[in-house]
Design an enzyme around this catalytic site. Structure first.
Site, mmCIF file in Angstrom:
data_model
loop_
_atom_site.group_PDB
_atom_site.id
_atom_site.type_symbol
_atom_site.label_atom_id
_atom_site.label_comp_id
_atom_site.label_asym_id
_atom_site.label_seq_id
_atom_site.Cartn_x
_atom_site.Cartn_y
_atom_site.Cartn_z
ATOM 1 N N ASP A 193 -10.345 -8.468 8.466
ATOM 2 C CA ASP A 193 -11.774 -8.390 8.148
ATOM 3 C C ASP A 193 -12.423 -9.767 8.225
ATOM 4 O O ASP A 193 -13.554 -9.911 8.703
ATOM 5 C CB ASP A 193 -11.985 -7.804 6.739
ATOM 6 C CG ASP A 193 -12.114 -6.284 6.787
ATOM 7 O OD1 ASP A 193 -11.880 -5.707 7.868
ATOM 8 O OD2 ASP A 193 -12.446 -5.675 5.754
ATOM 9 N N TYR A 239 0.820 -1.224 0.000
ATOM 10 C CA TYR A 239 0.000 0.000 0.000
ATOM 11 C C TYR A 239 0.854 1.274 0.000
ATOM 12 O O TYR A 239 0.348 2.362 -0.237
ATOM 13 C CB TYR A 239 -0.953 0.029 1.198
ATOM 14 C CG TYR A 239 -1.977 -1.091 1.221
ATOM 15 C CD1 TYR A 239 -2.140 -1.942 0.131
ATOM 16 C CD2 TYR A 239 -2.782 -1.310 2.327
ATOM 17 C CE1 TYR A 239 -3.071 -2.973 0.144
ATOM 18 C CE2 TYR A 239 -3.715 -2.333 2.359
ATOM 19 C CZ TYR A 239 -3.847 -3.161 1.259
ATOM 20 O OH TYR A 239 -4.770 -4.183 1.295
ATOM 21 N N ASP A 244 -2.651 -18.153 2.358
ATOM 22 C CA ASP A 244 -3.831 -18.838 1.815
ATOM 23 C C ASP A 244 -4.337 -19.892 2.804
ATOM 24 O O ASP A 244 -5.545 -20.055 3.015
ATOM 25 C CB ASP A 244 -3.551 -19.437 0.423
ATOM 26 C CG ASP A 244 -2.149 -20.033 0.305
ATOM 27 O OD1 ASP A 244 -1.329 -19.828 1.215
ATOM 28 O OD2 ASP A 244 -1.886 -20.710 -0.708
#
Ligand code: NAD
Length: 361
Positions: free
Chosen positions: A255, A146, A227
């Protein structure tokens, strides 16, 4: 102890939930013999309305001078609020990005805890949720994909976009140290999450985490590919204590972990720098749809205040008292509308704050 706390009530339900968290902190101060010194600052829409900008230099200076910051939430209805007609750097969220940067908050902590009384809201199968879970996602907040270089170019008439993911060993070391320190206050286990089978940045991440682990022989460390972690969070969340990970993986996994608790009004968070300083806020937003109606759930903010007691002030006993008050109130059947179920007693935001404060012992 004298605790200097800057409060950011913010927008929407922010002022209502911060008021209840303060009520609980005041009760903690009374029972445990501390002094709370509060100073309110404006941020987000509330600051735009008064100063024309989402965060002033004075407000930043006040925050820096405090021991910790307790925040409600900022922002309005993104479709209708005039704040969202302003350029992006003047919108409410710009204030949040700015304060995180100014305070050098590089470690984001989001606990995900399944309260027995709210297990019905958990979207996982009962045979999985029955075991309960109590984990904390520690996400690196200021590096990685980011914040790397990015650009979009056109080569031979084909558009092409680049994002770069870089971490240096110092950035990894400081978040790893935080992760191990916090595991020591919990169940002494760190699961470091990466993609070391593919990414160089992850291989460095893993190597540095192993180096830091040498200083924490009392903390169990394991490595997990991202994953697999995404699967394990829904298959067997009880296995986790502290999940330590980089910015983008943490964004997604935190989240996911929040969702499996099923209750947005219960989720606390903290962002820390490399001192004891931190900014504590609920994970949810400013809920403009229910603002001013005395129906918001203040528990996420109250639990954020408990994190503040634990991580910025090392007041573990006091933090336990707040967390136990939450458990007690839920056990007695009191619920705000968002977590209400048949047979419970529906209460408003203020009454929930009163009940929690009364149960601080
Ligand atoms: P939101 O989290 O504010 O609300 C989502 C839903 O959950 C709404 O129906 C709301 O009523 C409900 N809800 C949220 N918190 C609750 C609580 N404590 N008690 C009861 N119900 C609750 O998300 P959104 O609607 O997408 O965003 C609203 C505003 O909040 C936007 O401006 C957004 O940018 C901002 N926001 C701010 C922060 C922050 O301050 N850190 C974080 C996320 C969103």
């Amino acid at each position: 102890m004298e605790l200097h706390i800057v409060c950011i009530p913010g927008d929407g339900i922010g002022p209502e939930i911060v008021a209840e968290a303060r009520k609980v902190l005041d009760r903690v101060a009374k029972v445990y013999g501390h002094t709370m010194v509060y100073k309110d600052i404006l941020m987000g829409g509330a600051s735009i309305d008064v100063h024309g900008v989402p965060l002033t230099q004075e407000a930043i200076a006040d925050a820096k001078a405090a021991d910790a910051v307790l925040m409600g939430s900022i922002g309005g209805d993104t479709n209708t609020s005039p704040w969202y007609k302003l350029p992006p750097n003047l919108r409410p969220e710009a204030g949040l990005l700015k304060i995180r940067k100014e305070l050098q908050l590089f470690a984001n902590l989001r606990p995900a805890y399944l309260y027995e009384e709210l297990a019905a809201a958990c979207p996982l199968k009962e045979e999985i949720s029955r075991a309960g879970f109590d984990m904390l996602i520690m996400r690196e907040l200021t590096g990685g994909l980011y914040f790397g270089e990015r650009k979009t170019v056109e080569e031979n008439g084909v558009r092409k976009a680049y994002d770069t993911l870089t971490y240096d060993e110092n950035e990894i070391r400081r978040i790893a140290v935080k992760g191990f320190e916090i595991a020591r206050k919990r169940k002494h286990k760190v699961t470091s999450v990466d993609k070391a089978n593919v990414l160089d940045s992850s291989r460095l991440w893993r190597a540095v985490v192993n180096e830091v682990a040498q200083d924490y022989p009392d903390v169990e460390v394991e490595h997990m590919l991202v994953d697999n972690c995404a699967m394990q969070l829904v298959k067997d969340p009880a296995q986790f204590d502290v999940i330590l990970t980089e910015n983008m993986f943490g964004d997604i996994l935190s989240d996911e972990a929040s969702m499996v608790t099923g209750s947005i009004g219960m989720l606390s968070s903290a962002s820390l720098n490399d001192t004891k300083f931190g900014l504590y806020e609920p994970s949810h937003g400013s809920a403009p749809d229910i603002a001013g109606k005395d129906i918001a759930n203040p528990i996420a903010t109250v639990l954020s205040a408990a994190m503040m007691l634990r991580y910025s002030f090392d007041l573990d006993k006091e933090a336990d008292a707040v967390e136990n008050a939450v458990k007690q109130v839920l056990k007695e059947g009191y619920r705000t509308g968002d977590i209400f179920s048949d047979g419970c007693v529906r209460v408003g935001c203020r009454q929930m704050g009163d009940l929690l404060a009364e149960r601080i012992v």
